[in-house]
Write a protein that holds these residues in place. Structure first.
Motif, PDB file in Angstrom:
ATOM      1  N   TYR A  59       0.877  -1.179   0.000  1.00 44.97           N
ATOM      2  CA  TYR A  59       0.000   0.000   0.000  1.00 44.97           C
ATOM      3  C   TYR A  59       0.906   1.217   0.000  1.00 44.97           C
ATOM      4  O   TYR A  59       1.851   1.305   0.789  1.00 44.97           O
ATOM      5  CB  TYR A  59      -0.902  -0.037   1.248  1.00 44.97           C
ATOM      6  CG  TYR A  59      -1.537   1.273   1.628  1.00 44.97           C
ATOM      7  CD1 TYR A  59      -2.450   1.894   0.785  1.00 44.97           C
ATOM      8  CD2 TYR A  59      -1.235   1.881   2.855  1.00 44.97           C
ATOM      9  CE1 TYR A  59      -3.037   3.100   1.147  1.00 44.97           C
ATOM     10  CE2 TYR A  59      -1.819   3.070   3.222  1.00 44.97           C
ATOM     11  CZ  TYR A  59      -2.718   3.687   2.367  1.00 44.97           C
ATOM     12  OH  TYR A  59      -3.300   4.877   2.715  1.00 44.97           O
ATOM     13  N   ARG A 118       0.423   4.440  -9.983  1.00 41.57           N
ATOM     14  CA  ARG A 118      -0.448   4.271  -8.816  1.00 41.57           C
ATOM     15  C   ARG A 118      -0.654   5.629  -8.163  1.00 41.57           C
ATOM     16  O   ARG A 118       0.250   6.463  -8.140  1.00 41.57           O
ATOM     17  CB  ARG A 118       0.156   3.318  -7.781  1.00 41.57           C
ATOM     18  CG  ARG A 118       0.053   1.850  -8.135  1.00 41.57           C
ATOM     19  CD  ARG A 118       0.367   0.988  -6.917  1.00 41.57           C
ATOM     20  NE  ARG A 118       0.428  -0.416  -7.253  1.00 41.57           N
ATOM     21  CZ  ARG A 118      -0.627  -1.219  -7.333  1.00 41.57           C
ATOM     22  NH1 ARG A 118      -1.839  -0.725  -7.097  1.00 41.57           N
ATOM     23  NH2 ARG A 118      -0.481  -2.493  -7.637  1.00 41.57           N
ATOM     24  N   PHE A 126      -6.488   3.428   0.687  1.00 42.49           N
ATOM     25  CA  PHE A 126      -6.545   2.607  -0.515  1.00 42.49           C
ATOM     26  C   PHE A 126      -5.652   3.242  -1.566  1.00 42.49           C
ATOM     27  O   PHE A 126      -5.220   4.392  -1.445  1.00 42.49           O
ATOM     28  CB  PHE A 126      -7.987   2.469  -1.031  1.00 42.49           C
ATOM     29  CG  PHE A 126      -8.573   3.737  -1.587  1.00 42.49           C
ATOM     30  CD1 PHE A 126      -8.441   4.056  -2.940  1.00 42.49           C
ATOM     31  CD2 PHE A 126      -9.277   4.627  -0.770  1.00 42.49           C
ATOM     32  CE1 PHE A 126      -8.977   5.216  -3.463  1.00 42.49           C
ATOM     33  CE2 PHE A 126      -9.812   5.794  -1.284  1.00 42.49           C
ATOM     34  CZ  PHE A 126      -9.665   6.093  -2.637  1.00 42.49           C
ATOM     35  N   SER A 155      -6.265  -1.778 -10.929  1.00 42.33           N
ATOM     36  CA  SER A 155      -6.453  -2.475  -9.654  1.00 42.33           C
ATOM     37  C   SER A 155      -6.789  -1.488  -8.542  1.00 42.33           C
ATOM     38  O   SER A 155      -6.388  -0.315  -8.573  1.00 42.33           O
ATOM     39  CB  SER A 155      -5.194  -3.269  -9.280  1.00 42.33           C
ATOM     40  OG  SER A 155      -4.143  -2.400  -8.867  1.00 42.33           O
ATOM     41  N   LEU A 156      -7.530  -1.981  -7.568  1.00 41.12           N
ATOM     42  CA  LEU A 156      -7.864  -1.244  -6.353  1.00 41.12           C
ATOM     43  C   LEU A 156      -7.375  -2.075  -5.176  1.00 41.12           C
ATOM     44  O   LEU A 156      -7.717  -3.253  -5.057  1.00 41.12           O
ATOM     45  CB  LEU A 156      -9.376  -1.023  -6.253  1.00 41.12           C
ATOM     46  CG  LEU A 156      -9.914  -0.575  -4.884  1.00 41.12           C
ATOM     47  CD1 LEU A 156      -9.431   0.828  -4.536  1.00 41.12           C
ATOM     48  CD2 LEU A 156     -11.442  -0.645  -4.868  1.00 41.12           C
ATOM     49  N   ARG A 157      -6.541  -1.465  -4.309  1.00 36.20           N
ATOM     50  CA  ARG A 157      -6.046  -2.159  -3.121  1.00 36.20           C
ATOM     51  C   ARG A 157      -6.466  -1.386  -1.867  1.00 36.20           C
ATOM     52  O   ARG A 157      -6.377  -0.157  -1.830  1.00 36.20           O
ATOM     53  CB  ARG A 157      -4.523  -2.288  -3.148  1.00 36.20           C
ATOM     54  CG  ARG A 157      -3.981  -3.024  -4.351  1.00 36.20           C
ATOM     55  CD  ARG A 157      -2.493  -3.281  -4.233  1.00 36.20           C
ATOM     56  NE  ARG A 157      -1.737  -2.042  -4.040  1.00 36.20           N
ATOM     57  CZ  ARG A 157      -0.417  -1.994  -3.913  1.00 36.20           C
ATOM     58  NH1 ARG A 157       0.286  -3.105  -3.942  1.00 36.20           N
ATOM     59  NH2 ARG A 157       0.201  -0.831  -3.750  1.00 36.20           N
ATOM     60  N   SER A 178      -2.346  -5.582   2.181  1.00 43.79           N
ATOM     61  CA  SER A 178      -3.425  -5.075   1.334  1.00 43.79           C
ATOM     62  C   SER A 178      -4.181  -6.239   0.724  1.00 43.79           C
ATOM     63  O   SER A 178      -3.644  -7.319   0.491  1.00 43.79           O
ATOM     64  CB  SER A 178      -2.880  -4.170   0.227  1.00 43.79           C
ATOM     65  OG  SER A 178      -2.117  -4.909  -0.713  1.00 43.79           O
ATOM     66  N   GLY A 180      -6.694  -6.767  -2.691  1.00 46.30           N
ATOM     67  CA  GLY A 180      -6.960  -6.024  -3.920  1.00 46.30           C
ATOM     68  C   GLY A 180      -7.845  -6.773  -4.881  1.00 46.30           C
ATOM     69  O   GLY A 180      -7.985  -7.997  -4.826  1.00 46.30           O
ATOM     70  N   GLY A 182      -8.789  -6.433  -9.226  1.00 45.85           N
ATOM     71  CA  GLY A 182      -8.435  -5.739 -10.457  1.00 45.85           C
ATOM     72  C   GLY A 182      -8.949  -6.469 -11.680  1.00 45.85           C
ATOM     73  O   GLY A 182      -9.483  -7.584 -11.592  1.00 45.85           O
TER      74      GLY A 182
END
Length: 355
Positions: A59, A118, A126, A155-157, A178, A180, A182
């Motif tokens: 993260y 990112r 996040f 992607s979402l973490r 994290s 995630g 994606g």
């Protein structure tokens, strides 16, 4: 880009020397091989599409409120292995020999590269990641063999410990963790493989084996293509140790993939030794009905060639890990990957600017 050139060089060594041949091949055998090819790639393609965004930090922090705001941009490149048998088996149907030096390998190297970024979350712990790598069709070739490649992903973490223990001094000693989700999209292909000689593919109808049907191809050009869309879930842990950051994680991908072949040439269709023209819709419908009756309905054919693209779905599991070297705001990532589904492996190297 360099890895793609190396791959095209290796592959080209085996694809440019085609022996003279005149035998007739069963169309059912060709379809068996393309099914094996597709089934193999549904395990391998999501693994290859996972290259990129394998950053050491589980993260990266918030972009707001945070000083400095946390974000990063970089590039990465790598390769994954793929079992060569299905790949080789399909090419052998077109008498591509033993693929030269590639035929001596126990795996097929599948390269990948990505530009990536990112950005940290706003208020909540996040981050969002994006990647893309594009090699337009006809932009890279070796002789008459042309490669194409597209990789897109997001992607979402979420950092659950940051969410649950906000402000707790334990966060200073605990690793970053994290979870995630994606989406990755990968497509590619090898085109304009010149066969150079005529090939005949024959088939029969169930219960009417005495009748013969043949698709004759005059000096065809062969292309292979593949595509996958994968929903990807990850769990990752990392710990910043000043100049290095080790990390480890696992991933699960649920993917739908398509793979197959296409041949471009003038098609000569023969029924019981009688040549048939494929110049009208009625003549094409007659051929397609015959293929359907022979359980070969997955072949799309017209007067200028035919193709077969097979769709498969599957779930794959992987582990990944490595470390980054941290030099001020520059980080250099080295990642190793292992695909539990088909026992293949991958490596990638990336560098990025990160705050």
């Amino acid at each position: 880009m360099k890895l793609n050139k190396v791959f095209s060089l290796i592959l080209g060594m085996g694809l440019f020397v085609f022996p003279v041949f005149s035998q007739t091949t069963l169309l059912t055998d060709l379809q068996t091989r393309v099914n094996e090819f597709s089934e193999s790639l549904v395990k391998s393609l999501p693994f290859n599409a996972a290259i990129g965004l394998n950053w050491s930090d589980a993260y990266i922090g918030k972009v707001f409120p945070s000083l400095p705001p946390h974000f990063g941009v970089g590039v990465s490149a790598g390769m994954t292995s793929m079992e060569i048998d299905a790949f080789k088996g399909l090419l052998d149907m077109f008498d591509a020999g033993a693929l030269g030096s590639v035929g001596d390998l126990t795996f097929m190297p599948v390269p990948a590269y990505a530009t990536e970024a990112r950005v940290g979350g706003v208020f909540l712990p996040f981050d969002l990641g994006f990647k893309f790598g594009i090699l337009p069709e006809n932009s890279l070739s070796l002789g008459n063999v042309k490669l194409s490649y597209t990789l897109l992903g997001a992607s979402l973490r979420i950092a659950p410990l940051e969410l649950l223990l906000s402000g707790n001094p334990l966060l200073l000693v605990l690793p970053n963790i994290s979870v995630g989700v994606g989406v990755n999209y990968l497509s590619g292909g090898i085109g304009d493989i010149s066969i150079g000689k005529a090939i005949n593919f024959s088939f029969t109808l169930p219960g009417k084996e005495s009748n013969s049907y043949t698709l004759g191809l005059s000096e065809p050009k062969l292309g292979l293509s593949w595509e996958t869309t994968a929903l990807d879930f990850t769990l990752q842990a990392s710990k910043n140790l000043l100049v290095i950051t080790p990390y480890i994680g696992v991933g699960v991908s649920r993917a739908t993939s398509k793979a197959g072949y296409g041949v471009t040439t003038k098609v000569k269709y023969t029924e019981n030794s009688i040549d048939k023209e494929l110049t009208t819709d009625a003549e094409l419908k007659n051929l397609r009905d015959k293929l359907e009756s022979a359980r070969l309905g997955g072949i799309d054919v017209d007067a200028n060639g035919f193709e077969s693209i097979i769709e498969n779905s599957g779930v794959s599991f992987r582990a990944f890990g490595g470390l980054s070297f941290n030099i001020a705001v520059i980080k250099i990532d080295l990642t190793g990957m292992f695909n539990f589904t088909d026992q293949n492996w991958g490596v990638s190297l990336g560098t990025r600017f990160q705050l």
